[in-house]
Motif scaffolding. Structure first.
Motif, PDB file in Angstrom:
ATOM      1  N   ILE A 388     -46.197 111.462 -37.514  1.00 39.14           N
ATOM      2  CA  ILE A 388     -45.236 112.293 -36.993  1.00 39.14           C
ATOM      3  C   ILE A 388     -45.918 113.249 -36.093  1.00 39.14           C
ATOM      4  CG2 ILE A 388     -45.189 113.846 -39.080  1.00 39.14           C
ATOM      5  CD1 ILE A 388     -41.946 113.883 -38.328  1.00 39.14           C
ATOM      6  N   PRO A 389     -45.551 113.483 -34.851  1.00 37.17           N
ATOM      7  CA  PRO A 389     -46.552 114.578 -34.143  1.00 37.17           C
ATOM      8  C   PRO A 389     -46.549 115.906 -34.565  1.00 37.17           C
ATOM      9  CG  PRO A 389     -45.050 113.325 -32.722  1.00 37.17           C
ATOM     10  CD  PRO A 389     -44.563 112.886 -34.025  1.00 37.17           C
ATOM     11  N   SER A 390     -45.618 116.597 -35.231  1.00 34.29           N
ATOM     12  CA  SER A 390     -45.844 118.021 -35.539  1.00 34.29           C
ATOM     13  C   SER A 390     -44.581 118.228 -36.690  1.00 34.29           C
ATOM     14  CB  SER A 390     -45.556 118.919 -34.388  1.00 34.29           C
ATOM     15  OG  SER A 390     -44.484 118.802 -33.793  1.00 34.29           O
ATOM     16  N   LEU A 391     -44.847 119.384 -37.242  1.00 31.88           N
ATOM     17  CA  LEU A 391     -43.731 119.970 -38.208  1.00 31.88           C
ATOM     18  C   LEU A 391     -42.975 120.694 -37.437  1.00 31.88           C
ATOM     19  CD1 LEU A 391     -42.967 120.412 -41.150  1.00 31.88           C
ATOM     20  CD2 LEU A 391     -44.180 122.497 -41.016  1.00 31.88           C
ATOM     21  N   LEU A 392     -41.328 120.405 -37.295  1.00 30.99           N
ATOM     22  CA  LEU A 392     -40.216 121.093 -36.608  1.00 30.99           C
ATOM     23  C   LEU A 392     -39.356 121.455 -38.106  1.00 30.99           C
ATOM     24  CD1 LEU A 392     -39.853 118.698 -33.670  1.00 30.99           C
ATOM     25  CD2 LEU A 392     -41.046 121.051 -33.554  1.00 30.99           C
ATOM     26  N   MET A 393     -38.753 122.629 -37.736  1.00 30.98           N
ATOM     27  CA  MET A 393     -37.871 123.053 -38.770  1.00 30.98           C
ATOM     28  C   MET A 393     -36.680 123.517 -38.183  1.00 30.98           C
ATOM     29  SD  MET A 393     -39.370 122.926 -41.601  1.00 30.98           S
ATOM     30  CE  MET A 393     -38.347 123.731 -42.736  1.00 30.98           C
ATOM     31  N   ARG A 394     -35.367 123.185 -38.624  1.00 26.65           N
ATOM     32  CA  ARG A 394     -34.320 123.579 -38.099  1.00 26.65           C
ATOM     33  C   ARG A 394     -34.002 125.050 -38.418  1.00 26.65           C
ATOM     34  NH1 ARG A 394     -29.978 120.820 -36.149  1.00 26.65           N
ATOM     35  NH2 ARG A 394     -30.987 118.998 -37.003  1.00 26.65           N
ATOM     36  N   SER A 395     -33.505 125.749 -37.234  1.00 22.58           N
ATOM     37  CA  SER A 395     -33.313 126.966 -37.420  1.00 22.58           C
ATOM     38  C   SER A 395     -31.845 127.465 -38.036  1.00 22.58           C
ATOM     39  CB  SER A 395     -33.218 127.722 -35.830  1.00 22.58           C
ATOM     40  OG  SER A 395     -32.730 129.041 -35.987  1.00 22.58           O
ATOM     41  N   ARG A 396     -32.173 128.387 -39.058  1.00 19.39           N
ATOM     42  CA  ARG A 396     -30.825 128.747 -39.709  1.00 19.39           C
ATOM     43  C   ARG A 396     -29.807 129.821 -38.966  1.00 19.39           C
ATOM     44  NH1 ARG A 396     -33.474 130.444 -45.421  1.00 19.39           N
ATOM     45  NH2 ARG A 396     -34.333 128.614 -46.086  1.00 19.39           N
ATOM     46  N   SER A 397     -30.573 130.292 -38.093  1.00 15.48           N
ATOM     47  CA  SER A 397     -29.556 130.961 -37.089  1.00 15.48           C
ATOM     48  C   SER A 397     -29.452 130.192 -35.873  1.00 15.48           C
ATOM     49  CB  SER A 397     -30.490 132.493 -36.665  1.00 15.48           C
ATOM     50  OG  SER A 397     -31.511 131.992 -35.869  1.00 15.48           O
ATOM     51  N   ASN A 398     -29.659 129.038 -35.782  1.00 12.80           N
ATOM     52  CA  ASN A 398     -29.508 128.300 -34.502  1.00 12.80           C
ATOM     53  C   ASN A 398     -30.128 128.885 -33.403  1.00 12.80           C
ATOM     54  OD1 ASN A 398     -28.387 125.893 -34.175  1.00 12.80           O
ATOM     55  ND2 ASN A 398     -26.610 126.531 -33.267  1.00 12.80           N
ATOM     56  N   THR A 399     -31.265 129.503 -33.295  1.00 11.81           N
ATOM     57  CA  THR A 399     -32.078 130.319 -32.185  1.00 11.81           C
ATOM     58  C   THR A 399     -33.338 129.530 -32.359  1.00 11.81           C
ATOM     59  OG1 THR A 399     -31.009 132.339 -32.576  1.00 11.81           O
ATOM     60  CG2 THR A 399     -33.097 131.998 -31.156  1.00 11.81           C
ATOM     61  N   TYR A 400     -33.664 128.917 -31.237  1.00  5.61           N
ATOM     62  CA  TYR A 400     -34.816 128.048 -31.020  1.00  5.61           C
ATOM     63  C   TYR A 400     -35.691 128.834 -29.684  1.00  5.61           C
ATOM     64  CZ  TYR A 400     -32.655 124.429 -33.760  1.00  5.61           C
ATOM     65  OH  TYR A 400     -31.902 123.889 -34.909  1.00  5.61           O
ATOM     66  N   TYR A 401     -37.117 128.572 -29.947  1.00 11.75           N
ATOM     67  CA  TYR A 401     -37.981 129.006 -28.908  1.00 11.75           C
ATOM     68  C   TYR A 401     -37.818 127.872 -27.752  1.00 11.75           C
ATOM     69  CZ  TYR A 401     -40.359 132.450 -31.090  1.00 11.75           C
ATOM     70  OH  TYR A 401     -40.791 133.848 -31.911  1.00 11.75           O
ATOM     71  N   LEU A 402     -38.017 128.124 -26.590  1.00 10.63           N
ATOM     72  CA  LEU A 402     -37.716 127.281 -25.501  1.00 10.63           C
ATOM     73  C   LEU A 402     -39.070 126.970 -24.828  1.00 10.63           C
ATOM     74  CD1 LEU A 402     -35.535 125.719 -23.989  1.00 10.63           C
ATOM     75  CD2 LEU A 402     -35.323 127.542 -22.370  1.00 10.63           C
ATOM     76  N   TYR A 403     -39.730 125.966 -25.297  1.00  6.97           N
ATOM     77  CA  TYR A 403     -41.085 125.612 -24.779  1.00  6.97           C
ATOM     78  C   TYR A 403     -40.915 124.939 -23.282  1.00  6.97           C
ATOM     79  CZ  TYR A 403     -45.541 122.931 -24.240  1.00  6.97           C
ATOM     80  OH  TYR A 403     -46.533 122.457 -23.557  1.00  6.97           O
ATOM     81  N   PHE A 404     -41.827 125.282 -22.593  1.00  6.91           N
ATOM     82  CA  PHE A 404     -41.812 124.764 -21.278  1.00  6.91           C
ATOM     83  C   PHE A 404     -43.207 124.294 -20.724  1.00  6.91           C
ATOM     84  CE2 PHE A 404     -43.431 128.804 -19.956  1.00  6.91           C
ATOM     85  CZ  PHE A 404     -44.364 128.806 -19.114  1.00  6.91           C
ATOM     86  N   GLN A 405     -43.260 123.067 -19.860  1.00  4.95           N
ATOM     87  CA  GLN A 405     -44.487 122.573 -19.420  1.00  4.95           C
ATOM     88  C   GLN A 405     -44.083 122.093 -18.003  1.00  4.95           C
ATOM     89  OE1 GLN A 405     -47.338 120.055 -21.525  1.00  4.95           O
ATOM     90  NE2 GLN A 405     -47.192 118.489 -19.786  1.00  4.95           N
TER      91      GLN A 405
END
Length: 552
Positions: A388-405
């Motif tokens: 699995i590529p990385s550790l991801l956790m669901r946000s309790r507040s439903n706020t996520y960082y918006l990663y861009f490339q």
């Protein structure tokens, strides 16, 4: 077969039909494809079978901006398999628009359309072990919820595309048994190509000069030479080979080394969603068990209308090092990374012990969660070949960082040059001038504005910048790791590039380049999959040349 170049006699001349300089993703793909032709092949690899050894130090060079770009000896590696030994495994093909001439991007446009490379992308999937050539949720993930954000409809902004993940495939390890058994192939380890020797008229390459750390030097003569040593080292070898071409081989247009691109990436905003726990932001497995992840992108029409550079975005977890996330799992992952040798402790400054204590408090408060999640993640990350590529956790507040490339424009002043300093083999070291242009920044900022507008219009959420001064956030963005692109750019017109549409150096009949350095533009996508696809395309061209179907 695999051989140690240090066993070659000093002054000896080796001969082959094809000489490939570099045994990374491109070089190994080429060698694998040419094996069945019966051609004799020599591959020169500067590193060892599983370690770089002293060869890694030859990557060192000067850099104008060490804040926004990694030092030149990092994020690339000399060994059998090259930088695939460090590769995370992300696979995304370039879009059709990437191959077009875009009037808002100077020097854009490839000398062939995307449809010409589609078949090679399919074959590249086999080499990269990333499943089917399918990047649509509806067909790649049958039975999965169709939308990343429930209620969100694709239009200018699309969320129905995915990225795929290789196990990741370490080419040197996976394909070594085949390379070792091949009778018509010699892979010479610890063999450093130090100069190309052209014919007196400069129209062919007669030989490649090779050196070893044991002090021995020898020559390889081949009908065809292919440079597959990565974007920076391929450019360095061309620039440094000046006995006939005084400005370097392939520098007839003054484009050699120019137009350097990486990708810029980072997080300048978070997004708060209204979709609750139904947001599809993590990793999903396709029917073959390949990890996939949904991404946010802009339609071709929207890119044209808003004059955007191509980019993609991901819903990401909070920054692991920030204890403000309050998550026991992420805090445990942060401390484990420090314990196992992550960034140097000094980088954390005087407040590091306070920072550690805040993470420990997160772990104590949520230890049941950490104990339930981390062992499962550890098995998927460390004990499975397809990790699995990385550790991801669901946000309790439903706020996520918006990663861009995002892609960068091919600007002539972003360039690789030879430095006055020389390495142990008297080769000039490299000097890189890298800047993020205002067009690069403005495009990313405009893309965030459009995302915010579309989320609000569809009542799906809203965007919040991490700081009030967005322009300052954009000034802090950095280049992505080892994406070295554009310095031997491909062009149909010799005055506009270094290699032609078949990746042959303009004016040199038997010299080819297999590297992301030939890409005229960088797209939004990580380059490895396209490097392999282009190597397959070149392999077919070389097969035609050596069978007599195509004339050199």
């Amino acid at each position: 077969m695999l051989l140690d170049a240090r066993s070659i006699s000093d002054g000896e001349t080796l001969t082959a039909d094809v000489c490939i300089v570099g045994a990374g993703a491109a070089g190994i793909t080429l060698a694998m494809e040419l094996l069945a032709t019966g051609l004799t092949i020599i591959v020169l690899e500067a590193g060892g079978k599983s370690k770089a050894g002293p060869s890694q130090g030859l990557y060192q060079g000067e850099l104008n901006d060490p804040v926004r770009h990694l030092p030149l000896d990092q994020a690339r590696y000399r060994q059998l398999g090259g930088t695939t030994s460090l590769w995370g495994g992300r696979c995304i093909p370039f879009d059709s628009l990437d191959f077009d001439q875009r009037e808002w991007i100077s020097h854009s446009g490839w000398p062939f359309p995307q449809k010409e490379i589609d078949g090679y992308y399919r074959r590249a999937h086999s080499y990269c072990e990333c499943g089917e050539y399918d990047y649509r949720v509806s067909t790649a993930l049958p039975g999965a919820p169709p939308s990343m954000l429930p209620g969100f409809e694709d239009g200018d902004v699309n969320t129905s595309g995915i990225e795929r993940w290789s196990p990741p495939t370490q080419f040197g390890k996976v394909y070594r048994p085949i390379l070792t058994r091949a009778d018509n192939l010699r892979v010479l380890l610890h063999a450093l190509a130090v100069e190309l020797q052209p014919s007196s008229d400069g129209k062919r390459i007669d030989s490649v000069d090779v050196a070893t750390f044991s002090g021995r030097r020898f020559t390889v003569r081949a009908h065809t030479t292919v440079l597959a040593g990565g974007g920076l080292e391929t450019t360095r070898l061309l620039l440094a080979s000046r006995r006939v071409h005084r400005e370097g081989i392939g520098n007839h247009s003054d484009w050699l080394g120019r137009g350097y691109m990486s990708h810029i990436h980072g997080v300048i905003a978070s997004v708060t969603l209204t979709a609750g726990q139904d947001v599809m932001f993590g990793y999903e497995a396709d029917p073959q068990g390949v990890f996939c992840r949904r991404r946010i992108a802009f339609s071709e029409e929207a890119q044209r209308r808003h004059r955007l550079l191509n980019l993609y975005m991901l819903l990401d977890r909070p920054l692991v090092g920030d204890p403000g996330h309050g998550n026991a799992v992420l805090s445990a992952a942060f401390l484990l990374k420090r314990l196992l040798g992550g960034r140097q402790q000094e980088e954390l400054g005087k407040g590091k012990y306070s920072l550690y204590w805040r993470h420990i408090k997160n772990i104590l408060a949520g230890s049941p969660q950490a104990l339930s999640v981390l062992p499962k993640f550890g098995r998927k990350r460390l004990l499975q070949r397809r990790r699995i590529p990385s550790l991801l956790m669901r946000s309790r507040s439903n706020t996520y960082y918006l990663y861009f490339q995002s892609e960068q424009v091919p600007h002539r002043d972003n360039r690789v040059m030879l430095d006055d300093a020389r390495d142990e083999f008297d080769m000039p070291r490299l000097r890189l001038h890298f800047e993020v242009t205002e067009q690069d920044r403005q495009s990313v900022q405009r893309a965030h504005e459009l995302i915010d507008q579309e989320l609000r219009r569809q009542n799906c959420g809203y965007l919040t910048y991490l700081e009030n001064d967005v322009s300052q956030l954009m000034r802090d963005v950095k280049a992505v790791l080892g994406h070295h692109i554009g310095t031997t750019r491909m062009s149909a017109d010799p005055s506009q590039g270094v290699v032609d549409e078949q990746c042959r150096v303009h004016g040199v009949a038997n010299l080819f380049v297999a590297s992301s350095s030939v890409f005229p533009t960088s797209s939004h996508a990580n380059p490895t999959l396209t490097i392999v696809a282009m190597a397959l395309r070149l392999a077919d061209h070389l097969k035609a040349i050596h069978s007599g179907v195509t004339r050199v």
